[in-house]
Motif scaffolding. Structure first.
Motif, short mmCIF file in Angstrom:
data_model
loop_
_atom_site.label_atom_id
_atom_site.label_comp_id
_atom_site.label_asym_id
_atom_site.label_seq_id
_atom_site.Cartn_x
_atom_site.Cartn_y
_atom_site.Cartn_z
N GLY A 266 16.63 9.56 29.13
CA GLY A 266 16.99 10.26 30.36
C GLY A 266 16.12 11.46 30.64
N SER A 269 13.82 11.74 33.70
CA SER A 269 14.34 11.92 35.06
C SER A 269 13.53 12.94 35.86
CB SER A 269 15.81 12.38 35.01
OG SER A 269 15.92 13.63 34.34
N THR A 291 21.51 1.65 30.36
CA THR A 291 22.10 2.25 31.56
C THR A 291 21.38 3.53 31.98
OG1 THR A 291 24.26 1.33 31.00
CG2 THR A 291 24.22 3.15 32.57
N VAL A 292 21.01 4.35 31.01
CA VAL A 292 20.31 5.60 31.33
C VAL A 292 18.98 5.30 31.99
CG1 VAL A 292 19.34 7.72 30.38
CG2 VAL A 292 21.46 6.80 29.43
N LYS A 294 18.14 2.63 33.70
CA LYS A 294 18.35 2.06 35.03
C LYS A 294 18.68 3.13 36.07
CE LYS A 294 21.44 -1.01 33.82
NZ LYS A 294 22.40 -2.16 33.93
N ASN A 295 19.21 4.27 35.61
CA ASN A 295 19.59 5.34 36.53
C ASN A 295 18.52 6.42 36.70
OD1 ASN A 295 22.26 4.63 37.51
ND2 ASN A 295 22.93 4.81 35.39
N LYS A 300 15.11 3.55 39.76
CA LYS A 300 15.94 3.18 40.91
C LYS A 300 15.10 3.02 42.17
CE LYS A 300 19.98 5.16 41.38
NZ LYS A 300 21.04 6.20 41.47
#
Length: 339
Positions: A266, A269, A291-292, A294-295, A300
């Motif tokens: 993450g 980001s 999940t991290v 993908k976000n 995205k």
């Protein structure tokens, strides 16, 4: 010294990156010299010349005939200058396009080898009876420089820091009496870089990038900062690199980040665009379950791209070729931004 990819054809990539992280002191040496690889007008006789390397002045043959490269970089520069070394480190027989452009493989695939840049075979060097040796001395073991100097004059090199590889390349050209050819090749490289800077000015100015790779067992990841040996083409076009976050970097200029667990991915980001090392598509695909990952904003928004092959630039001609390939990457990014 290939950056981390899924290929296993080069020895100990992790070992190289760990060693590269210890090179900050060598950066200071290079900065102190700031010679740009100039040849000295002073000669010490009809058969020798005095040139400047990162350690100072060294007397070399006026027209070297038997050059051995115990570093990764100088063979490509020598080939570009029309010189074929008689001894190189292992790996030039490997046709993997992510190691180097094909022409260097073709030129040197049958050349005698003298071990690796981090584990030399001094006896193999002596066997070649060289009259000049190129060495990136931060990778030599204790006593090896002195042993090499007992065989032939050693031109000591370094490539740490933003743009330092250009100084190194000019230094190699000067050492073999081809300083002007080296400068001409540099001018071609810089002209191409300036073209891309202008062509993609908006994309480069308004986005931060992260050039990333996985660790040895694909359970860790890390990013390459400005000045790292893996991103000279991106540096040349003025790309903006994401800042490191807390606990991610030791602070040495030009060294790879700490290798972090996938649970910490993450941290990416803060990058608008993610550039993964060439050949790591399987790793990126495996992250689709994370999940991290993908976000992440870049994921995205669909801003994940593959880097150019053979990103570890070792000469100006190689660098120009990398820029031509980078043009394609930047074109994809530009098209995505405009869509």
């Amino acid at each position: 010294m290939t950056p981390r990819t899924t290929r296993g054809s080069r020895p100990s990539r992790r070992r190289f990156l760990a060693t590269a992280a210890a090179s900050a002191a060598a950066v200071l040496i290079m900065s102190a010299c700031s010679t740009g690889g100039t040849e000295s007008a002073k000669t010490s006789g009809a058969e020798t010349r005095t040139v400047t390397d990162i350690a100072g002045k060294v007397e070399v043959p006026a027209k070297p005939q038997r050059i051995v490269s115990v570093d990764f970089y100088s063979p490509a520069t020598l080939v570009d200058l029309g010189i074929k070394p008689i001894g190189v480190v292992e790996g030039f027989d490997d046709p993997d396009p992510n190691l180097r452009p094909k022409r260097y493989h073709e030129a040197l695939k049958k050349t005698a080898t003298i071990g690796t840049y981090y584990e030399l075979n001094i006896e193999a060097v002596a066997k070649q009876d060289p009259d000049m040796i190129f060495a990136e001395t931060r990778f030599l073991q204790k006593g090896e420089l002195e042993r090499l100097q007992g065989i032939a004059p050693v031109v000591q090199l370094d490539a740490s820091g933003v743009g330092a590889w250009e100084d190194r390349t000019l230094m190699i050209a000067a050492a073999v009496g081809k300083a002007e050819e080296g400068k001409q090749q540099q001018a071609t490289f810089r002209k191409r870089a300036d073209e891309l800077k202008a062509k993609y000015a908006d994309v480069l100015a308004n986005n931060t990038i992260a050039v990333f790779a996985h660790g040895q067992d694909m359970s860790t990841w890390g990013t390459y900062p400005t000045g790292h040996f893996y991103v000279p083409a991106w540096d040349a076009v003025g790309a903006k690199f994401r800042p490191f976050t807390a606990g991610e970097h030791k602070g040495e200029p030009g060294t790879v980040s700490e290798w972090l667990s996938l649970e910490q991915i993450g941290k990416l980001s803060n990058a608008d665009i993610l550039i993964h090392s060439y050949g790591l598509q399987d790793f990126v695909t495996s992250l689709s379950k994370n999940t991290v990952w993908k976000n992440l904003p870049a994921v995205k928004n669909g801003f994940v791209f593959e880097n150019t092959p053979a990103a570890v630039v070792s000469s100006f001609d190689w660098g120009t070729e990398s820029l031509n390939q980078l043009d394609g990457v930047l074109a994809k990014i530009d098209a995505k931004v405009g869509s």
